[in-house]
Design a protein around this motif. Sequence first.
Motif, PDB file in Angstrom:
ATOM      1  N   ASP A 164     -15.336   8.160  -7.594  1.00 33.22           N
ATOM      2  CA  ASP A 164     -14.330   7.499  -8.277  1.00 33.22           C
ATOM      3  C   ASP A 164     -12.913   7.966  -7.945  1.00 33.22           C
ATOM      4  O   ASP A 164     -11.949   7.230  -7.814  1.00 33.22           O
ATOM      5  CB  ASP A 164     -14.418   7.549  -9.882  1.00 33.22           C
ATOM      6  CG  ASP A 164     -13.973   6.431 -10.438  1.00 33.22           C
ATOM      7  OD1 ASP A 164     -14.705   5.345 -10.959  1.00 33.22           O
ATOM      8  OD2 ASP A 164     -12.657   6.249 -10.506  1.00 33.22           O
TER       9      ASP A 164
ATOM     10  N   MET B 196      -3.855  10.109  -4.814  1.00 38.22           N
ATOM     11  CA  MET B 196      -2.943   9.406  -3.686  1.00 38.22           C
ATOM     12  C   MET B 196      -1.799  10.279  -3.558  1.00 38.22           C
ATOM     13  O   MET B 196      -1.090   9.847  -2.626  1.00 38.22           O
ATOM     14  CB  MET B 196      -2.606   8.012  -4.542  1.00 38.22           C
ATOM     15  CG  MET B 196      -3.656   7.522  -5.084  1.00 38.22           C
ATOM     16  SD  MET B 196      -4.331   5.744  -4.415  1.00 38.22           S
ATOM     17  CE  MET B 196      -3.196   4.978  -4.019  1.00 38.22           C
TER      18      MET B 196
ATOM     19  N   PHE C 230     -11.401   6.930  -4.670  1.00 37.31           N
ATOM     20  CA  PHE C 230     -11.231   5.590  -4.387  1.00 37.31           C
ATOM     21  C   PHE C 230      -9.842   5.160  -3.912  1.00 37.31           C
ATOM     22  O   PHE C 230      -9.640   4.391  -2.830  1.00 37.31           O
ATOM     23  CB  PHE C 230     -11.445   4.710  -5.710  1.00 37.31           C
ATOM     24  CG  PHE C 230     -11.285   3.154  -5.593  1.00 37.31           C
ATOM     25  CD1 PHE C 230     -12.026   2.379  -4.793  1.00 37.31           C
ATOM     26  CD2 PHE C 230     -10.366   2.588  -6.264  1.00 37.31           C
ATOM     27  CE1 PHE C 230     -11.815   0.954  -4.702  1.00 37.31           C
ATOM     28  CE2 PHE C 230     -10.027   1.400  -6.206  1.00 37.31           C
ATOM     29  CZ  PHE C 230     -10.741   0.328  -5.359  1.00 37.31           C
ATOM     30  N   GLY C 231      -8.777   6.071  -4.444  1.00 37.98           N
ATOM     31  CA  GLY C 231      -7.495   5.665  -3.725  1.00 37.98           C
ATOM     32  C   GLY C 231      -7.368   5.959  -2.642  1.00 37.98           C
ATOM     33  O   GLY C 231      -6.849   5.273  -1.651  1.00 37.98           O
TER      34      GLY C 231
ATOM     35  N   GLN D  49       0.909  -1.179   0.122  1.00 34.90           N
ATOM     36  CA  GLN D  49      -0.074   0.042   0.135  1.00 34.90           C
ATOM     37  C   GLN D  49       0.976   1.255   0.164  1.00 34.90           C
ATOM     38  O   GLN D  49       0.594   2.134  -0.778  1.00 34.90           O
ATOM     39  CB  GLN D  49      -0.973  -0.028   1.267  1.00 34.90           C
ATOM     40  CG  GLN D  49      -1.790  -0.896   1.256  1.00 34.90           C
ATOM     41  CD  GLN D  49      -2.941  -0.723   0.502  1.00 34.90           C
ATOM     42  OE1 GLN D  49      -3.152  -1.007  -0.518  1.00 34.90           O
ATOM     43  NE2 GLN D  49      -4.261  -0.273   1.280  1.00 34.90           N
TER      44      GLN D  49
ATOM     45  N   ASN E 264      -8.746   3.816   0.018  1.00 33.39           N
ATOM     46  CA  ASN E 264      -8.277   2.769   0.343  1.00 33.39           C
ATOM     47  C   ASN E 264      -6.786   3.122   1.485  1.00 33.39           C
ATOM     48  O   ASN E 264      -6.431   2.354   1.770  1.00 33.39           O
ATOM     49  CB  ASN E 264      -7.590   2.297  -0.868  1.00 33.39           C
ATOM     50  CG  ASN E 264      -8.677   1.709  -1.675  1.00 33.39           C
ATOM     51  OD1 ASN E 264      -9.377   0.933  -1.112  1.00 33.39           O
ATOM     52  ND2 ASN E 264      -8.653   1.585  -3.124  1.00 33.39           N
TER      53      ASN E 264
ATOM     54  N   ARG F 120       2.539   1.784  -3.277  1.00 29.57           N
ATOM     55  CA  ARG F 120       1.610   2.329  -4.300  1.00 29.57           C
ATOM     56  C   ARG F 120       1.316   3.629  -4.224  1.00 29.57           C
ATOM     57  O   ARG F 120       0.951   4.576  -5.012  1.00 29.57           O
ATOM     58  CB  ARG F 120       0.387   1.280  -4.499  1.00 29.57           C
ATOM     59  CG  ARG F 120       0.790   0.106  -5.537  1.00 29.57           C
ATOM     60  CD  ARG F 120      -0.044  -0.849  -4.998  1.00 29.57           C
ATOM     61  NE  ARG F 120       0.522  -2.118  -5.414  1.00 29.57           N
ATOM     62  CZ  ARG F 120       0.456  -3.420  -5.401  1.00 29.57           C
ATOM     63  NH1 ARG F 120      -0.791  -3.649  -4.750  1.00 29.57           N
ATOM     64  NH2 ARG F 120       1.075  -4.339  -5.843  1.00 29.57           N
TER      65      ARG F 120
END
Lengths: 294, 269
Positions: A104, A160, A107-108, A79, A111, A82
């Motif tokens: 949408d 992110m 989403f990143g 994680q 997470n 990324r």
Amino acid sequence: MSIETRALHYTYMPGSPFEKQALTDINLTIRDNEFIGLIGHTGSGKSTLIQHFNGLLHPSSGEILVGGLDVNKKETDKQELRRQVGLVFQYPEHQLFEETVERDVAFGPKNLGLSEEEIHERVLEAIHYVGLDEALLKKSPFELSGGQKRRVAIAGVLAMRPKVLILDEPTAGLDPAGRDEILTQVRALYLAHKMTVILVSHSMEDIAKLATRVIVMHKGRVAMDGTVPEVFARAAELRQMGLDVPQVTRLAEEMAKRGMPIGDGIYTVERAKSAILMQLGLLKNQKGKEGAGK
Amino acid sequence: MLKDITLGQYFPVESLLHRLDPRTKIILVICYIVSIFLANDVYTYLVLAAFTFGVIALSKVPVKLYFRGLKPLWLILLFTAAINLFLTSGTYIGGRPFLWGIGITWEGLFLAIKMALRLILLILGSSVLTYTTSPIALTDGIEKLLSPFARMGLPAHELAMMMSIAIRFIPTLIEETEKIVKAQEARGACFDHGNVVRRAKALVPMLVPLFISAFRRADDLAVAMEARCYRGGTGRTRMKQIRFSAMDLYACLVFVAYLGVLITCKVVV
């Protein structure tokens, strides 16, 4: 943040009849705040290589260090990896799935386990980076145009806040306006945030315009690695690999052949323009001198 | 995980069986499956096994592959064997049931072995068809076999076309799935952590794009087919004509001979 590979090899489907050596002995050091242009013929291993940079693929042998994290090690936090290295795949709009653009893009960050406010802030920031209007946030991503969808998908990765941004042919299938917009925004991000950017592209023009360093892949190996002038000076070799130099460079070559040299190192349209103007200016001056001589 | 799926197992080598008309192979496999149920003692099973392995040898496909095809079915094999083993009445091995009236009987043991062998031979025999016949030849064969029923309103060509399209798109969709999974993982998604509910929820970011892409591909394919004037099966000719040749006749004769031996064994012994 730097990425370092040592003797990296990768084989697809080892031990099966479909076994294919995709990467052979890759030794690269990608330093902080570099803008890398990654070029190579289809199937040369570009996409395989970039998937190693955020741990989606593991090398068959060799080492890869991303910001000091050893990707090979089991205990390395994927994680975290990324989060640091954002990868935008080819045709990223095909991965959109949420009901609204906002969700949408979120989403990143979601997470990553961030708070609601933080997520919202990041979504706005990312949307702003890619030049989308806030009014689109509540829309379904599937109602948008192709170029807008692509920017939503890129925003999803930018949210992110990666330190390294990898883009795999981000302009494929876009119209010229959409292409320029995305590349301009990538460049702005690179300059403003001291990001490391790796751009995979088939457009030598884009590479020449944007990259600080060009890496050429050929048959799973690094064939060339250097600055834009260093790489594009080897035009014959590039052509042998199914690649080419920017079109203006070819124009300059052709002009030199036909008796109007405008100088070496012409890789961008702007540079070509000033060189040609200068040359024309010289010609005029010479003519003027000749005229005066008579 | 997805790479383990092997559908359309066609194994391209040159063999007599590869050259047979797909129709012959389909019909003979159906007959073979029926013939399996004729076998019920040691001799008939020997005939059956000899024929099956003879055909496998003729196919020139590595035997290893055939047995690999059995792997996904070992659970079913085990389950049927266990049911037969424990739930058949008769004389118990060792004279009495060993626990709560549950025990293994001799009859159960034989039945279990018989059923397991039957299943194994069934799978081996029918894999000969899928290993030696390309999916396209297979659907062509099915279409031809179903064509007599077209007069009764059975859309034989459409069924065959649907099947070949479905088979054609399996690898494409697997590739697509892998790509989407990677793209979502790059955004921090996790597909292999947490409990069942979390895992099911994690599938949404994968399934939605996959469905959308499947519909997009279907749309594109429909347009591409129409652009090339596809309008169903009537009057359509094909590049590869399938023909019933002398070899198919020999194959049928060999099969009839095998049936003869099997039935003789059954009647005489």
